[in-house]
Design a protein around this motif. Structure first.
Motif, PDB file in Angstrom:
ATOM      1  N   LYS A  16      10.012 -11.718   8.731  1.00 28.80           N
ATOM      2  CA  LYS A  16      11.456 -11.914   8.618  1.00 28.80           C
ATOM      3  C   LYS A  16      11.777 -12.864   7.477  1.00 28.80           C
ATOM      4  N   CYS A  39      21.420   5.552   3.992  1.00 28.35           N
ATOM      5  CA  CYS A  39      20.121   4.970   3.660  1.00 28.35           C
ATOM      6  C   CYS A  39      19.390   5.852   2.655  1.00 28.35           C
ATOM      7  N   THR A  60       9.331  -5.238   7.299  1.00 28.88           N
ATOM      8  CA  THR A  60      10.766  -5.430   7.493  1.00 28.88           C
ATOM      9  C   THR A  60      11.614  -5.024   6.292  1.00 28.88           C
ATOM     10  N   ARG A  61      11.058  -5.167   5.083  1.00 30.51           N
ATOM     11  CA  ARG A  61      11.852  -4.897   3.877  1.00 30.51           C
ATOM     12  C   ARG A  61      10.999  -4.192   2.833  1.00 30.51           C
ATOM     13  N   THR A  75      16.433  -3.224   3.972  1.00 35.31           N
ATOM     14  CA  THR A  75      15.733  -3.284   5.251  1.00 35.31           C
ATOM     15  C   THR A  75      15.059  -1.954   5.553  1.00 35.31           C
ATOM     16  N   VAL A  76      13.822  -2.032   6.034  1.00 34.66           N
ATOM     17  CA  VAL A  76      13.074  -0.844   6.420  1.00 34.66           C
ATOM     18  C   VAL A  76      13.364  -0.530   7.877  1.00 34.66           C
ATOM     19  N   ARG A  77      13.572   0.757   8.154  1.00 35.03           N
ATOM     20  CA  ARG A  77      13.752   1.202   9.531  1.00 35.03           C
ATOM     21  C   ARG A  77      13.074   2.564   9.681  1.00 35.03           C
ATOM     22  N   CYS A  78      12.872   2.980  10.893  1.00 31.84           N
ATOM     23  CA  CYS A  78      12.370   4.310  11.221  1.00 31.84           C
ATOM     24  C   CYS A  78      11.065   4.644  10.493  1.00 31.84           C
ATOM     25  N   PHE A  84       9.511   6.426   5.696  1.00 31.97           N
ATOM     26  CA  PHE A  84      10.379   5.361   6.207  1.00 31.97           C
ATOM     27  C   PHE A  84      11.762   5.519   5.615  1.00 31.97           C
ATOM     28  N   GLU A  85      12.720   4.842   6.244  1.00 35.65           N
ATOM     29  CA  GLU A  85      14.080   4.809   5.742  1.00 35.65           C
ATOM     30  C   GLU A  85      14.386   3.386   5.276  1.00 35.65           C
TER      31      GLU A  85
END
Length: 93
Positions: A16, A39, A60-61, A75-78, A84-85
């Motif tokens: 973080k 995104c 996280t990023r 920010t990285v998600r999924c 990744f998104e």
């Protein structure tokens, strides 16, 4: 939506913001990059490279530099396998 196959320079950030974490050195990878409504969709090629990078806990990023010099960070998600998104940070006007 646009689909941009080609090479990207990718920097991954684990942990973080403001806490102890780790940032990878920028590396160039073949990838498919697609801008969606909210995104960017990123698919790293070949799959083995993506899985090795993305499976580490605490991702996280990410920062992406395209071949035309465009920089995308957020920010990285999924995260799934070599996909990744990335939700892009919004720059103040």
């Amino acid at each position: 939506m646009s689909l941009n196959p080609g090479s990207i320079e990718l920097t991954l950030i684990y942990g973080k913001p403001g806490e102890l974490g780790r940032t990878t050195e920028p590396q160039t990878f073949p990838a498919l990059l697609q801008r969606l409504h909210s995104c960017f969709s990123v698919l790293l090629l070949p799959a083995e490279i993506g899985v090795a990078l993305l499976k580490a806990p605490g991702l996280t990023r990410a920062r992406i530099k395209q071949s035309d010099g465009t920089l995308i960070e957020g920010t990285v998600r999924c995260v799934q396998q070599n996909y990744f998104e990335l939700v892009e940070d919004h720059q103040p006007a």
